[in-house]
Design a protein around this motif. Structure first.
Motif, short mmCIF file in Angstrom:
data_model
loop_
_atom_site.label_atom_id
_atom_site.label_comp_id
_atom_site.label_asym_id
_atom_site.label_seq_id
_atom_site.Cartn_x
_atom_site.Cartn_y
_atom_site.Cartn_z
N GLY A 13 0.82 -1.21 0.00
CA GLY A 13 0.00 0.00 0.00
C GLY A 13 0.85 1.25 0.00
N TYR A 14 0.14 2.36 0.05
CA TYR A 14 0.79 3.67 0.08
C TYR A 14 0.54 4.25 1.47
CZ TYR A 14 0.80 2.96 -4.96
OH TYR A 14 0.99 2.45 -6.21
N GLY A 15 1.53 4.19 2.34
CA GLY A 15 1.33 4.63 3.71
C GLY A 15 0.20 3.81 4.33
N ARG A 38 -9.54 -3.25 -14.53
CA ARG A 38 -9.98 -1.88 -14.80
C ARG A 38 -9.06 -0.86 -14.13
NH1 ARG A 38 -15.82 -3.93 -14.35
NH2 ARG A 38 -15.24 -4.20 -12.18
N ASN A 39 -9.31 0.42 -14.38
CA ASN A 39 -8.52 1.50 -13.77
C ASN A 39 -8.53 1.38 -12.25
OD1 ASN A 39 -8.02 2.60 -16.24
ND2 ASN A 39 -9.51 4.27 -16.05
N GLY A 40 -7.37 1.58 -11.66
CA GLY A 40 -7.28 1.64 -10.21
C GLY A 40 -7.34 0.30 -9.51
N MET A 41 -7.24 -0.80 -10.24
CA MET A 41 -7.36 -2.12 -9.62
C MET A 41 -6.04 -2.65 -9.07
SD MET A 41 -10.40 -2.75 -9.42
CE MET A 41 -11.92 -2.02 -10.01
N GLY A 42 -4.93 -1.94 -9.38
CA GLY A 42 -3.67 -2.31 -8.75
C GLY A 42 -2.58 -2.81 -9.70
N LYS A 43 -2.76 -2.60 -10.99
CA LYS A 43 -1.76 -3.10 -11.94
C LYS A 43 -0.41 -2.39 -11.77
CE LYS A 43 -4.44 -2.03 -15.40
NZ LYS A 43 -5.56 -1.39 -14.64
N THR A 44 -0.47 -1.07 -11.79
CA THR A 44 0.78 -0.31 -11.66
C THR A 44 1.40 -0.51 -10.28
OG1 THR A 44 0.09 1.32 -13.30
CG2 THR A 44 1.78 2.03 -11.74
N THR A 45 0.56 -0.63 -9.27
CA THR A 45 1.10 -0.88 -7.92
C THR A 45 1.81 -2.23 -7.89
OG1 THR A 45 -0.71 0.43 -6.97
CG2 THR A 45 0.48 -1.03 -5.47
N THR A 46 1.26 -3.22 -8.55
CA THR A 46 1.91 -4.53 -8.63
C THR A 46 3.28 -4.40 -9.31
OG1 THR A 46 -0.21 -5.67 -8.71
CG2 THR A 46 1.69 -6.90 -9.53
N PRO A 85 8.11 2.29 -18.01
CA PRO A 85 7.09 2.77 -17.09
C PRO A 85 5.93 3.45 -17.80
CG PRO A 85 8.97 4.24 -17.06
CD PRO A 85 9.33 3.11 -17.97
N GLU A 86 4.82 3.51 -17.07
CA GLU A 86 3.67 4.26 -17.54
C GLU A 86 4.14 5.70 -17.77
OE1 GLU A 86 0.64 4.22 -14.56
OE2 GLU A 86 -0.97 4.29 -16.02
N GLY A 87 3.76 6.29 -18.89
CA GLY A 87 4.17 7.66 -19.15
C GLY A 87 5.54 7.77 -19.79
#
Ligand code: ATP
Length: 229
Positions: A13-15, A38-46, A85-87
């Motif tokens: 998690g983030y903090g 979908r968006n915000g489901m945790g792909k980039t966090t993974t 990376p994304e971006g």
């Protein structure tokens, strides 16, 4: 087949805000695995956890049979994890040639091989990265990652925001990489394109893996329920 990347029950998690609640995935050597959701489901966090940019609070993380859960991101890159990376962050002020050479490490991937994959980069070698089109910057980001000679290439939304014709070029390059035996973890929104290149898929829903299997078996029910298509 040998398992190259192995995540089991990852939480992170983030903090105080938990984002991953149990991500399990395995990628075999030479395989293309799609990480979907979908968006915000945790792909980039993974991806951040795999790249060791974010600590994990639970679960296990192995790469090439080695426990990398406590590695620094620098060491993770050295161990053979190559991220686009994304971006697509390139060094804006550096030339294409400089962007490529700062990353290079000895191995099968040479500058010539990257330029064979993306001939357009060859025509832009002296130009500052910031003057490139979005598609060319993406090619540069992929080329730079390849020149680190990674054992695993991770592509996070590599076609996002690109014109259809440029997208098609990037997908063609990804298929070419697969043909050359590169192991790839790919995140993208296009189910159609992923179907054409990925061997298997893992689907995330609210920070947890809820489905995994062969790409060809990802049916309409799963796509409708978890991907909103
Ligand atoms: P997208 O397709 O939109 O990139 P994603 O599947 O990659 O989505 P993540 O970016 O991993 O999703 O986000 C997972 C969760 O973590 C979301 O609830 C998001 O709001 C949260 N999150 C992501 N980055 C941060 C951050 N830097 N700080 C706090 N929360 C974050």
């Amino acid at each position: 087949m040998t398992t190259l990347l192995d995540l089991k029950d990852i939480t992170a998690g983030y903090g105080p805000v938990q984002a991953l609640f149990g991500v399990t995935l395995a990628l075999e050597e030479g395989e293309v695995l799609a990480l979907m959701g979908r968006n915000g489901m945790g792909k980039t966090t993974t991806v951040r956890v795999i790249m060791r940019m974010l600590p994990l609070s639970g679960g296990t993380l192995f790469f090439g049979g080695r426990d990398i859960a406590r590695l620094s991101s620098h060491r993770a890159a050295q161990a053979g994890l190559g991220l686009v990376p994304e971006g697509r962050r390139c060094f804006a002020q550096l030339t294409v040639a400089e962007n490529l050479s700062v990353a290079a490490r000895p191995g099968d991937w040479t500058l010539q091989r990257v330029l064979d994959l993306f001939p357009r980069l060859g025509e832009r070698m002296g130009q500052a990265a910031r003057t490139l089109s979005g598609g060319e910057q993406q090619m540069l980001a992929i080329g730079r990652a390849l020149l680190t000679n990674p054992r695993l290439l991770i592509l996070d939304e590599a076609t996002e925001g690109l014109a259809p014709v440029v997208r098609a070029e990037i997908w063609a390059a990804i298929r070419a990489l697969k043909g050359q035996g590169v192991s790839i973890l790919v995140i993208d929104k296009s189910l159609k394109e992923l179907s054409g290149v990925a061997d298997r898929a893992v689907v995330l829903e609210r920070g947890a893996s809820v489905w995994s299997g062969r790409m060809a078996r990802l049916g309409e029910d799963i796509a409708g329920r978890y991907l909103g298509v």
